[in-house]
Design a protein around this motif. Structure first.
Motif, PDB file in Angstrom:
ATOM      1  N   ASN A 170      37.118  19.133  -9.802  1.00 18.61           N
ATOM      2  CA  ASN A 170      38.010  19.582  -9.055  1.00 18.61           C
ATOM      3  C   ASN A 170      38.281  20.858  -8.268  1.00 18.61           C
ATOM      4  N   ILE A 171      37.940  20.114  -7.181  1.00 22.22           N
ATOM      5  CA  ILE A 171      36.700  21.839  -6.060  1.00 22.22           C
ATOM      6  C   ILE A 171      38.111  22.799  -6.245  1.00 22.22           C
ATOM      7  N   SER A 172      39.397  22.399  -5.613  1.00 16.28           N
ATOM      8  CA  SER A 172      40.537  22.700  -5.195  1.00 16.28           C
ATOM      9  C   SER A 172      40.553  23.929  -6.768  1.00 16.28           C
ATOM     10  N   PHE A 173      40.193  23.547  -7.646  1.00 15.88           N
ATOM     11  CA  PHE A 173      40.465  24.963  -8.543  1.00 15.88           C
ATOM     12  C   PHE A 173      39.193  25.943  -8.359  1.00 15.88           C
ATOM     13  N   LEU A 174      38.343  25.256  -8.158  1.00 12.12           N
ATOM     14  CA  LEU A 174      37.028  26.346  -7.977  1.00 12.12           C
ATOM     15  C   LEU A 174      37.065  26.837  -7.327  1.00 12.12           C
ATOM     16  N   LEU A 175      37.045  26.529  -5.816  1.00 12.73           N
ATOM     17  CA  LEU A 175      37.475  27.891  -4.837  1.00 12.73           C
ATOM     18  C   LEU A 175      38.419  29.014  -4.689  1.00 12.73           C
ATOM     19  N   PRO A 176      39.185  28.910  -5.031  1.00 13.20           N
ATOM     20  CA  PRO A 176      40.072  29.938  -5.676  1.00 13.20           C
ATOM     21  C   PRO A 176      39.381  30.336  -6.261  1.00 13.20           C
ATOM     22  N   HIS A 177      38.959  30.094  -7.226  1.00 12.98           N
ATOM     23  CA  HIS A 177      38.474  31.952  -7.749  1.00 12.98           C
ATOM     24  C   HIS A 177      37.423  32.366  -7.230  1.00 12.98           C
ATOM     25  N   GLY A 178      36.555  31.346  -6.365  1.00 15.34           N
ATOM     26  CA  GLY A 178      35.486  32.551  -5.832  1.00 15.34           C
ATOM     27  C   GLY A 178      35.707  32.835  -5.260  1.00 15.34           C
ATOM     28  N   TYR A 179      37.408  32.622  -4.574  1.00 16.47           N
ATOM     29  CA  TYR A 179      37.794  33.601  -3.238  1.00 16.47           C
ATOM     30  C   TYR A 179      38.813  34.732  -3.744  1.00 16.47           C
ATOM     31  N   ASN A 180      38.964  34.535  -5.367  1.00 15.47           N
ATOM     32  CA  ASN A 180      39.575  36.208  -6.183  1.00 15.47           C
ATOM     33  C   ASN A 180      38.767  36.357  -6.694  1.00 15.47           C
ATOM     34  N   THR A 181      37.778  36.195  -6.654  1.00 12.77           N
ATOM     35  CA  THR A 181      37.073  37.161  -7.454  1.00 12.77           C
ATOM     36  C   THR A 181      36.281  38.109  -6.522  1.00 12.77           C
ATOM     37  N   VAL A 182      35.240  37.598  -5.065  1.00 15.70           N
ATOM     38  CA  VAL A 182      34.760  38.498  -4.415  1.00 15.70           C
ATOM     39  C   VAL A 182      35.702  38.980  -3.470  1.00 15.70           C
ATOM     40  N   ALA A 183      37.254  39.553  -3.729  1.00 15.34           N
ATOM     41  CA  ALA A 183      38.449  39.975  -3.008  1.00 15.34           C
ATOM     42  C   ALA A 183      38.634  40.476  -3.784  1.00 15.34           C
ATOM     43  N   SER A 184      38.437  41.035  -4.637  1.00 13.85           N
ATOM     44  CA  SER A 184      38.262  42.205  -5.984  1.00 13.85           C
ATOM     45  C   SER A 184      39.047  43.380  -5.799  1.00 13.85           C
ATOM     46  N   PHE A 185      39.219  43.659  -6.251  1.00 10.52           N
ATOM     47  CA  PHE A 185      39.513  45.725  -5.720  1.00 10.52           C
ATOM     48  C   PHE A 185      37.931  46.737  -6.306  1.00 10.52           C
ATOM     49  N   SER A 186      37.290  46.057  -7.762  1.00 14.42           N
ATOM     50  CA  SER A 186      35.768  46.953  -7.879  1.00 14.42           C
ATOM     51  C   SER A 186      35.042  46.139  -7.398  1.00 14.42           C
ATOM     52  N   LEU A 187      34.848  44.772  -6.156  1.00 15.85           N
ATOM     53  CA  LEU A 187      33.581  44.520  -5.857  1.00 15.85           C
ATOM     54  C   LEU A 187      33.161  44.772  -4.640  1.00 15.85           C
TER      55      LEU A 187
END
Length: 431
Positions: free
Chosen positions: A39-56
């Motif tokens: 289900n792509i709707s579960f995958l896209l938020p993960h990608g967004y949340n990771t690239v939006a992390s404070f560490s990155l």
């Protein structure tokens, strides 16, 4: 597993025909999600949340500060300072090149920036003083990947976020391997050129004149040399997180570039901002799709399946480590170091844990292997970039480069792999 191989095959084909990395991995991620029914709707938020992390957030900040320092004329200052120490030795300019790339990696964290800043100056200078142009080009290419090992390393930031280890530990794991590789390249360069008759050597100076030259060049390079000390000092003293240290690096580089070295103007600073934003955007696009694909792989238990497949080949730890090294080098040959860092963490971390290998040690293994892949044909992005700077055809510099790889980088890969203390000592002492 078959569907994953199919998706990766499509991605590799797209990369080989010149499709931008972000789009190639985007197609691969969407294809893999579709054929596995994820289900792509579960995958896209993960990608967004990771690239939006404070560490990155450290990523664009280090990229920007590296651009500013690269355009501020610091490369010439660093080169002159190092040349004051080793310029009188036969093959000394080669050592200057290696050490300068090491220091520039500590400032920019980018192999590409090291080639652009150091290669444009040192390749013509080495050729002028009698170095074979193929050797000069190969040496710049091989030395440039030291930027992957000397912090602040952008690929190590990405690897730490993906693998879950601290950024500080990832930085520390590669310092000793990076310094040893730099030292070995200096020795190897001298050994290879010892019988080269055409190389010019600077006339010996008196100790007083030599000392005055070191003082003068050192004074001009002081602010450039202080930058990595400030960055690493604030991180490991606990005064700042890596992201906060990256913010300090931005302020420091702008002040030094505009007001101290005066190597850039406000207009150039705007151009640098645009260039760094463009590079950051392209990297973030790659990271987003890679994180989406990695989450799809985890859902389908692909990393565990790969681990089981490798463990069925052999249960010998040494054999598996050698096999993982080969696979990491192949990844480095196909994709850039940042993409390779994510793939290495996602695919091989379950195997590493099963073998009882410390993830911090694995960070160093990934760093040296991706560096090796970046200068190994057929893709070899850093090698071809150095050739473009030197304006040479591949046949002129491939043989000298392979000599440096086989006698220099490859032995270091094996040393780092089978002597864990090289990468674990500093993290154990400082963290």
């Amino acid at each position: 597993m078959t569907l994953f191989i199919l998706a990766m095959a499509v991605t590799v084909v797209l990369l080989l025909i010149g499709v931008p990395v972000a789009f190639a991995f985007g197609v691969g991620a969407l294809l893999f999600s579709y054929i596995t029914g994820s289900n792509i709707s579960f995958l896209l938020p993960h990608g967004y949340n990771t690239v939006a992390s404070f560490s990155l957030l450290a990523l664009p900040l280090f990229i920007f500060s590296g651009f500013v320092m690269a355009e501020s004329g610091i490369s010439e200052r660093i080169l002159n300072f190092i040349n004051a120490f080793v310029g009188r030795i036969k093959g000394g300019l080669g050592a200057v090149t290696v050490i300068s790339c090491t220091l520039f990696g500590a400032i920019s964290g980018s192999s590409t920036a090291a080639i652009a800043a150091i290669g444009k100056i040192m390749i013509p200078r080495m050729v002028k003083e009698g170095y074979p142009e193929g050797h000069a080009t190969g040496l710049v290419a091989c030395s440039s990947v030291l930027a992957l090992l000397i912090p602040p390393s952008i690929p190590m930031i990405i690897f730490s976020i993906t693998s879950g280890i601290s950024v500080g530990a990832a930085f520390l794991s590669t310092i000793v391997p990076g310094l040893l590789l730099a030292l070995w390249y200096c020795v190897l360069n001298h050994f290879i050129l010892r019988n080269e008759q055409g190389i010019q050597v600077q006339k010996p100076k008196s100790y007083k004149a030599q000392f005055q030259n070191i003082q003068q060049t050192g004074r001009k390079a002081t602010f450039a040399l202080l930058m990595p000390i400030i960055i690493l000092g604030t991180i490991y003293s606990g005064l700042a997180t890596p992201t906060e240290a990256a913010s300090i690096a931005v302020v420091y580089s702008v002040v030094i570039g505009l007001m101290v070295y005066k190597g850039i103007s406000f207009k150039q600073l705007m151009d640098i901002t645009v260039s760094s934003v463009a590079m950051t955007g392209s990297i973030i696009a790659v990271l987003f799709f890679l994180f989406v694909m990695s989450r799809a792989m985890v859902f389908q238990q692909i990393p565990n399946q790969i681990a089981d497949a490798l463990l069925q080949i052999s249960d010998n730890k040494l054999v598996l480590l050698l096999l993982i090294n080969v696979l990491l080098m192949l990844i480095g040959m196909i994709v850039d170091d940042i993409s390779g860092s994510i793939l290495a963490a996602v695919i091989f971390l379950p195997i590493i844990k099963a073998l009882g290998i410390d993830p911090i040690h694995f960070a160093a293994i990934v760093g040296v292997n991706l560096g090796l892949g970046n200068i190994s044909p057929p893709c070899a992005p850093m090698l071809f970039m150095a050739g473009g700077v030197a304006k040479l055809s591949l046949d002129k510099y491939i043989k000298p480069t392979m000599k440096l790889i086989l006698l220099g980088h490859l032995p270091m890969v094996l040393i780092v792999t089978f002597i864990p203390s090289l990468s674990l000592y500093l993290p154990s002492v400082l963290l």
